[in-house]
Design a protein around this motif. Sequence first.
Motif, PDB file in Angstrom:
ATOM      1  N   ASP A 165       0.381  23.214   3.951  1.00  0.00           N
ATOM      2  CA  ASP A 165       0.506  24.493   4.815  1.00  0.00           C
ATOM      3  C   ASP A 165       2.098  24.491   5.740  1.00  0.00           C
ATOM      4  N   GLU A 166       2.938  25.254   5.135  1.00  0.00           N
ATOM      5  CA  GLU A 166       4.357  25.322   5.311  1.00  0.00           C
ATOM      6  C   GLU A 166       4.385  25.723   6.722  1.00  0.00           C
ATOM      7  N   LYS A 167       3.386  26.672   7.053  1.00  0.00           N
ATOM      8  CA  LYS A 167       3.746  27.364   8.383  1.00  0.00           C
ATOM      9  C   LYS A 167       3.492  26.361   9.660  1.00  0.00           C
ATOM     10  N   ALA A 168       2.386  25.598   9.344  1.00  0.00           N
ATOM     11  CA  ALA A 168       1.881  24.611  10.297  1.00  0.00           C
ATOM     12  C   ALA A 168       2.412  23.146  10.095  1.00  0.00           C
ATOM     13  N   LYS A 169       3.097  23.099   8.807  1.00  0.00           N
ATOM     14  CA  LYS A 169       3.637  21.759   8.463  1.00  0.00           C
ATOM     15  C   LYS A 169       2.756  20.617   8.568  1.00  0.00           C
TER      16      LYS A 169
ATOM     17  N   LEU B 267       0.804  -1.405  -0.081  1.00  0.00           N
ATOM     18  CA  LEU B 267       0.037   0.006  -0.045  1.00  0.00           C
ATOM     19  C   LEU B 267       0.861   1.426   0.057  1.00  0.00           C
ATOM     20  N   TYR B 268       2.011   1.133   0.567  1.00  0.00           N
ATOM     21  CA  TYR B 268       2.968   2.336   0.514  1.00  0.00           C
ATOM     22  C   TYR B 268       3.243   2.745  -0.888  1.00  0.00           C
ATOM     23  N   GLU B 269       3.822   1.836  -1.574  1.00  0.00           N
ATOM     24  CA  GLU B 269       4.088   2.060  -3.033  1.00  0.00           C
ATOM     25  C   GLU B 269       2.824   2.497  -3.884  1.00  0.00           C
ATOM     26  N   ARG B 270       1.946   1.880  -3.558  1.00  0.00           N
ATOM     27  CA  ARG B 270       0.529   2.263  -4.324  1.00  0.00           C
ATOM     28  C   ARG B 270       0.198   3.834  -4.005  1.00  0.00           C
ATOM     29  N   ALA B 271       0.343   3.971  -2.562  1.00  0.00           N
ATOM     30  CA  ALA B 271      -0.039   5.347  -2.144  1.00  0.00           C
ATOM     31  C   ALA B 271       1.063   6.385  -2.808  1.00  0.00           C
ATOM     32  N   ASP B 272       2.021   5.854  -2.969  1.00  0.00           N
ATOM     33  CA  ASP B 272       3.120   6.966  -3.357  1.00  0.00           C
ATOM     34  C   ASP B 272       2.981   6.879  -5.055  1.00  0.00           C
ATOM     35  N   ARG B 273       2.650   6.075  -5.395  1.00  0.00           N
ATOM     36  CA  ARG B 273       2.320   6.301  -7.187  1.00  0.00           C
ATOM     37  C   ARG B 273       0.962   6.983  -7.208  1.00  0.00           C
ATOM     38  N   PHE B 274      -0.106   7.268  -6.388  1.00  0.00           N
ATOM     39  CA  PHE B 274      -1.209   8.062  -6.506  1.00  0.00           C
ATOM     40  C   PHE B 274      -0.674   9.309  -6.188  1.00  0.00           C
ATOM     41  N   ALA B 275       0.318   9.640  -5.031  1.00  0.00           N
ATOM     42  CA  ALA B 275       0.475  10.982  -4.528  1.00  0.00           C
ATOM     43  C   ALA B 275       1.443  11.720  -5.802  1.00  0.00           C
ATOM     44  N   ARG B 276       2.080  10.882  -6.605  1.00  0.00           N
ATOM     45  CA  ARG B 276       2.625  11.505  -7.774  1.00  0.00           C
ATOM     46  C   ARG B 276       1.632  12.195  -8.856  1.00  0.00           C
ATOM     47  N   THR B 277       0.551  11.684  -8.792  1.00  0.00           N
ATOM     48  CA  THR B 277      -0.390  12.212  -9.844  1.00  0.00           C
ATOM     49  C   THR B 277      -1.188  13.411  -9.315  1.00  0.00           C
ATOM     50  N   LEU B 278      -0.989  13.686  -7.894  1.00  0.00           N
ATOM     51  CA  LEU B 278      -1.728  14.757  -7.507  1.00  0.00           C
ATOM     52  C   LEU B 278      -1.019  16.019  -7.733  1.00  0.00           C
ATOM     53  N   LYS B 279      -1.996  17.361  -7.778  1.00  0.00           N
ATOM     54  CA  LYS B 279      -1.345  18.801  -7.890  1.00  0.00           C
ATOM     55  C   LYS B 279      -1.248  19.504  -6.509  1.00  0.00           C
ATOM     56  N   CYS B 280      -0.187  19.890  -6.232  1.00  0.00           N
ATOM     57  CA  CYS B 280      -0.047  20.340  -4.727  1.00  0.00           C
ATOM     58  C   CYS B 280      -0.170  21.962  -4.627  1.00  0.00           C
ATOM     59  N   TYR B 281      -1.163  22.351  -3.811  1.00  0.00           N
ATOM     60  CA  TYR B 281      -1.078  23.803  -3.517  1.00  0.00           C
ATOM     61  C   TYR B 281      -0.736  24.306  -2.005  1.00  0.00           C
ATOM     62  N   ARG B 282       0.156  25.159  -2.210  1.00  0.00           N
ATOM     63  CA  ARG B 282       1.106  25.777  -0.985  1.00  0.00           C
ATOM     64  C   ARG B 282       0.443  26.806  -0.488  1.00  0.00           C
ATOM     65  N   VAL B 283      -0.046  26.479   0.892  1.00  0.00           N
ATOM     66  CA  VAL B 283      -0.438  27.989   1.620  1.00  0.00           C
ATOM     67  C   VAL B 283       0.906  28.565   2.510  1.00  0.00           C
TER      68      VAL B 283
END
Length: 913
Positions: free
Chosen positions: A268-272, A233-249
């Motif tokens: 959220d970089e401030k609250a990590k 599940l770690y590898e599958r979740a990682d492959r899925f995470a690579r398909t997502l677009k990140c928005y930084r606050v």
Amino acid sequence: MGLIKKLFGSYSERELKRVYPIQQKVLALEETYKAKSDAELKAVTPALKERLANGETLDDILPDAFAVCREASDRVLGMRHFPVQVIGGIILHQGRISEMRTGEGKTLVATLPAYLNALTGKGVHIVTVNDYLAKRDSEWMGKVYRFLGLSVGLIIHGLDTQQRRDAYACDITYGTNNEFGFDYLRDNMVIYKRDKVQRGHNYAIVDEVDSILIDEARTPLIISGQGDKSTDLYERADRFARTLKCYRVAETDSKEEHDDVDGDYIVDEKAKTVTLTASGVTKAEEYFGVENLTDGDNMQLQHHINQAIRAHGIMQRDVDYVVKDGEVIIVDEYTGRLMLGRRYNEGLHQAIEAKEGVKVERESKTLATVTFQNFFRMYDKLAGMTGTAMTEADEFMEIYKLDVIEIPTNKPVQRVDHHDVVYKTEKAKFNAVIENIVECHEKGQPVLVGTISIEKSELLSGMLKRRGIRHEVLNAKYHEKEAEIVAQAGQYGAVTIATNMAGRGTDIMLGGNAEYMAKAQLRKAGYDDEVISEATGFADTDDEQVSEARQMFRELMDQYRAEISVEAEKVRAAGGLFIIGTERHESRRIDNQLRGRAGRQGDPGETRFFMSLEDDLMRLFGGERIQNMMNMIGADDDMPIEAKILTNSIESAQAKVEARNFGIRKNVLQFDDVMNRQREIIYSQRDKVLDGEDISGIIKNMIKETIDSTVDRYLVDKEVHDNWNLEGLRDYFLGWLTTQEDLRYTTEQLGEVTDQQIKDMLGDRAEKIYAAREAQFTPPITREIERVVLLRNVDMKWMQHIDDMEELKRGMHLRGYAQKDPVVEYRIEGFDMFDAMIESIREDTVKMMFTIRLRTNEEPKREQVAKPAQESRGESDGTLENRPRTVKKVGRNDPCPCGSGKKYKKCCGRDAE
């Protein structure tokens, strides 16, 4: 506040006025002890112990103890404590934090309170941050203690149980915070008291106290065993995470609603923190083929996805961790050192391993855990020393009840701290840093550049190479050489780039460090590292090679000291060591540590911090106000702004971050306090069992309580007996207290019998069966079985309870939305779970005592004379001895396998019939 401080002095100044009279008593005894012979000086130790035995206190004998220790130090090491060091020692004895600048001799200061408190015979622990310092200090300062008749122990990695026990039995024990903490946890996992190594927690002096009690306080010590095998599940979740677009606050308010943002997850970089958006949830449901991601059945999947996006969105390679030899290794946020053997918990480490494409290690199960906060609060008296503690004084007081006293320096400080310089862009900032380095280098002034990450170190290194400036780079990737590199950072014209506080604990001397130059020469002479370590150490030796190397080392030291004294004057003339900070840290204390590397013991030195509006601290916590200021004055990218108001604004931003981090640590502690109270109950009960107390009475009481509570659970209604679940009660005790014929009543009998009669019947039977088993096993063996069974159940249930409490804590912050205090809720539910665990321990212990069987020592009968397959957990190692073999039956007319050439029936098989 400034006016009050001027009128009445600071808190430290007022407290020091109370200490000066004690210091004068110590100094007044100097001539008295100088006049004594070595034998007379050694005789003072038993005399002081006798005074304690006769009712005097440690404070009463302090002047004599300190004075004799000063004299012994001068005779053995050639180092007599300065008057300010005596003050530092008194502060440590009083159980406080002594803030002493870098180079003021904290190692020597610790000998005074350590010697005094060791006279009680209860043991003193001196805690350092690494094995090297612990070994060096125990050998070096140990000479003083041994001269005065005290024993010295050392606790470092790689010792066996007996060596540890011997070290803890000494009057004074040096060691690292990790080793002391892990030994405490291991001591509370043993089956026999003789396997314990520690003998109590009397008095501890913590070196670099801010690093150990604050920086490392957020990370608990955990002893882990192998848990479940890691899933794919770690590898599958990682492959899925690579398909997502990140928005930084960044500078926007993190509490705002972000459902309509252009991204699948928010960082959220401030609250990590990381959070999936509505579009991210939809994509997850499609990718993994689930109908509702937030459904209770999908909690594990949701957790893996969250850790995968955290690994991608928050955790940065060469900043938070490095990948070395196919392994993900954590980088210490504060020192830049590699934290070998440590792993992120809750599956985050596995998520990073999946992200980096290295082998995903199996998950671990927590066997025992404690935070440094709660471990060090167990000591009857705690003290600490460091160069930087004042900025965290409130936290030390609130968490540890320790106040911080600033000790004056032996020589006036000559270091010049320049105002911070701020640029618009990071590029302009680094260009300015390079120009400053070039300027210093041209006049021979040594420069130490502090960076916050490996990435920034290598960027600066590349820029310096292009300018043709020779330099050394020190970061987590070159951990092995860090002390050597840092030690020479004060040489004429040297340029050193260091990640944060790498090399802390190593003195930077102007002109160079003679010790490390001599060591390098010994290596060239062909001595290996082990011999060099012994030759430069302080342990007594009979080894001829070590003695020869030690003699050569002394000669080299004298030679290099003479050379360095000339170089040191050239460096002083050039302005001393120049410290350049390329970015402000979240904590002012870490910046002060970097500054403190210059200007040791009255040497000249300079410091300056360079910043840009693109730095994390400025961008997240103070950027907008300063950005407006820069725009107002129309500053160009490469135009520096240098002003006191700017420095104040930056320190204000740092103070906010420090307050927030303190809040996080305090929150961690509040939750851990709940576990700590439970831990103390469990460990104190364990100690009673380990102490050899006869627990047969406790076991018999457990049997009664188990019968009573079980009967009450199955026979609820006291009036209407028809509702009694007699079948369930019979099945619960079946095989150890009941048979299939028991608890069967006619309707009339059921109306007459009471639940108390059933309890009495089961209790009487249990008593008889237990007595019979005791007679069968013999009383001594039964007592031992009771002990081991109870300890086994306590340990198994406690491990499970740790995991359950961790799961409970995860959801606690949501209680805040219902206007409930999460800590109070955690405490209430945690103690309910603790009560349930105690009941479970009781029931399982009782059941095991009635069903346990003793294994006899009889040899098992073997049908064949064939060696079986290897009986071990693991596979055969492939050798002939361990390889499984089958035995072929030899026919009567076959050639005899002994090689005689005769038929089997006429040779070895002659008597087979």
